[in-house]
Design an enzyme around this catalytic site. Structure first.
Site, PDB file in Angstrom:
ATOM      1  N   LYS A  15       0.831  -1.221   0.000  1.00  0.00           N
ATOM      2  CA  LYS A  15       0.000   0.000   0.000  1.00  0.00           C
ATOM      3  C   LYS A  15       0.856   1.258   0.000  1.00  0.00           C
ATOM      4  O   LYS A  15       0.631   2.181  -0.783  1.00  0.00           O
ATOM      5  CB  LYS A  15      -0.944   0.031   1.221  1.00  0.00           C
ATOM      6  CG  LYS A  15      -1.909  -1.123   1.317  1.00  0.00           C
ATOM      7  CD  LYS A  15      -2.862  -0.979   2.481  1.00  0.00           C
ATOM      8  CE  LYS A  15      -2.216  -0.995   3.854  1.00  0.00           C
ATOM      9  NZ  LYS A  15      -1.582  -2.280   4.231  1.00  0.00           N
ATOM     10  N   ARG A  89      -9.706   1.018   7.961  1.00  0.00           N
ATOM     11  CA  ARG A  89      -9.312  -0.338   8.355  1.00  0.00           C
ATOM     12  C   ARG A  89     -10.418  -1.044   9.117  1.00  0.00           C
ATOM     13  O   ARG A  89     -10.259  -2.209   9.484  1.00  0.00           O
ATOM     14  CB  ARG A  89      -8.072  -0.251   9.256  1.00  0.00           C
ATOM     15  CG  ARG A  89      -6.755  -0.462   8.529  1.00  0.00           C
ATOM     16  CD  ARG A  89      -5.640  -0.304   9.545  1.00  0.00           C
ATOM     17  NE  ARG A  89      -4.432  -0.990   9.205  1.00  0.00           N
ATOM     18  CZ  ARG A  89      -3.346  -0.384   8.748  1.00  0.00           C
ATOM     19  NH1 ARG A  89      -3.332   0.906   8.546  1.00  0.00           N
ATOM     20  NH2 ARG A  89      -2.260  -1.086   8.508  1.00  0.00           N
ATOM     21  N   ARG A 128      11.785  -5.403   5.035  1.00  0.00           N
ATOM     22  CA  ARG A 128      11.391  -4.006   4.781  1.00  0.00           C
ATOM     23  C   ARG A 128      12.265  -2.995   5.513  1.00  0.00           C
ATOM     24  O   ARG A 128      12.555  -3.131   6.692  1.00  0.00           O
ATOM     25  CB  ARG A 128       9.930  -3.812   5.205  1.00  0.00           C
ATOM     26  CG  ARG A 128       9.443  -2.390   5.065  1.00  0.00           C
ATOM     27  CD  ARG A 128       7.971  -2.332   4.868  1.00  0.00           C
ATOM     28  NE  ARG A 128       7.198  -2.610   6.072  1.00  0.00           N
ATOM     29  CZ  ARG A 128       5.860  -2.548   6.097  1.00  0.00           C
ATOM     30  NH1 ARG A 128       5.185  -2.237   5.007  1.00  0.00           N
ATOM     31  NH2 ARG A 128       5.219  -2.804   7.204  1.00  0.00           N
ATOM     32  N   ARG A 161      10.990  -0.871  10.757  1.00  0.00           N
ATOM     33  CA  ARG A 161       9.890  -0.413  11.615  1.00  0.00           C
ATOM     34  C   ARG A 161       9.835  -1.292  12.851  1.00  0.00           C
ATOM     35  O   ARG A 161      10.018  -2.502  12.739  1.00  0.00           O
ATOM     36  CB  ARG A 161       8.567  -0.502  10.848  1.00  0.00           C
ATOM     37  CG  ARG A 161       8.342   0.671   9.941  1.00  0.00           C
ATOM     38  CD  ARG A 161       7.142   0.483   9.073  1.00  0.00           C
ATOM     39  NE  ARG A 161       5.931   0.024   9.781  1.00  0.00           N
ATOM     40  CZ  ARG A 161       4.719   0.010   9.228  1.00  0.00           C
ATOM     41  NH1 ARG A 161       4.561   0.421   7.987  1.00  0.00           N
ATOM     42  NH2 ARG A 161       3.678  -0.418   9.905  1.00  0.00           N
ATOM     43  N   ARG A 172      -1.006  -7.947  13.890  1.00  0.00           N
ATOM     44  CA  ARG A 172      -1.483  -7.066  12.806  1.00  0.00           C
ATOM     45  C   ARG A 172      -2.316  -7.859  11.806  1.00  0.00           C
ATOM     46  O   ARG A 172      -3.339  -7.382  11.317  1.00  0.00           O
ATOM     47  CB  ARG A 172      -0.285  -6.388  12.114  1.00  0.00           C
ATOM     48  CG  ARG A 172       0.390  -5.370  13.024  1.00  0.00           C
ATOM     49  CD  ARG A 172       1.784  -5.015  12.574  1.00  0.00           C
ATOM     50  NE  ARG A 172       1.801  -4.268  11.333  1.00  0.00           N
ATOM     51  CZ  ARG A 172       2.871  -4.187  10.538  1.00  0.00           C
ATOM     52  NH1 ARG A 172       3.991  -4.823  10.844  1.00  0.00           N
ATOM     53  NH2 ARG A 172       2.811  -3.478   9.444  1.00  0.00           N
TER      54      ARG A 172
END
Ligand code: AMP
Length: 216
Positions: A15, A89, A128, A161, A172
């Site tokens: 996203k 969300r 990431r 992160r 999550r």
């Protein structure tokens, strides 16, 4: 051109990457509650500190807080459309967005859902890196980084992160399956939903998204 967009999908579905490509290519302003909350936390503001505990453990911040962020953002920047990365969300967030847009008589153009496999999510989250200054997202494998990787755009530090660890990812994903996935039906009913295979490389996914944005 379609210019009021929401991007939906699991953590690691791309996203943020696609939102950034859309804004660079089409000039549609983008915002992400997750990015706003990370910045607020880095700045040590009351909002950042109040929500840090939740975001760090992979939970969802209360709807009222998030909707207020979006309303404030729309008031300041919403005149030329928007791309929302990671909003809505939950069902109450989607309903609030509909109400806000109905008030301004500016219906949503597209709800783009990036479909990804669990393997893609696990691989992307594990590798990431994100720029602490501008939010650019990349992967440890995509560059020849030195010990202190820096952003190719702004030379800010590329960091992992703190919610990208395996156990937080499980929370999550649970939140995503329980609260976000049901939104597919919501947007399908309104005709805004378009599903895209997000397992492919960023340029291929972006081509499909561009076609949707340019479609009449
Ligand atoms: P993201 O950068 O989109 O992965 O979001 C990081 C974290 O910010 C999430 O795990 C949540 O804790 C919080 N967050 C971001 N967007 C929302 C939202 N729409 N509703 C509730 N919490 C959110």
């Amino acid at each position: 051109m379609k210019k009021r967009l929401v991007l939906l999908g699991a953590p690691g579905s791309g996203k943020g990457t696609q939102a950034e490509m859309i804004t660079r290519h089409f000039g549609i302003p983008v915002t992400s509650p997750g990015a706003i909350l990370r910045r607020e936390k880095d700045l040590g503001t009351p909002l950042g500190l109040e929500t840090a505990e939740i975001t760090q453990h992979g939970g969802l911040v209360p709807d009222a807080t998030i909707v207020k962020l979006i309303e404030d953002w729309l008031r300041l920047h919403g005149a030329h459309g928007f791309v929302f990365d990671g909003f809505p969300r939950t069902a109450p967030q989607a309903e609030s967005l509909n109400e806000i847009l109905a008030r301004h008589r500016t219906p949503l153009d597209l709800a783009i859902w990036l479909d990804v496999s669990e393997q893609t999510v696990a691989d992307r989250i594990a590798g990431r890196l994100q720029c602490r200054s501008c939010g650019f997202v990349t992967s440890v494998t995509s560059g020849n980084f030195s010990e202190r990787p820096v952003c190719p755009y702004c030379e800010g530090p590329l960091v992992r992160r703190n919610d990208d660890d395996a156990s937080v990812l499980q929370t999550r994903l649970k939140e995503y399956h329980a609260k976000t996935e049901p939104l597919a039906k919501f947007y399908d009913k309104s005709g805004a939903l378009h599903r895209i295979d997000g397992n492919r490389d960023r340029e291929t996914v972006f081509k499909d998204i561009s076609r949707l944005i340019e479609s009449k």
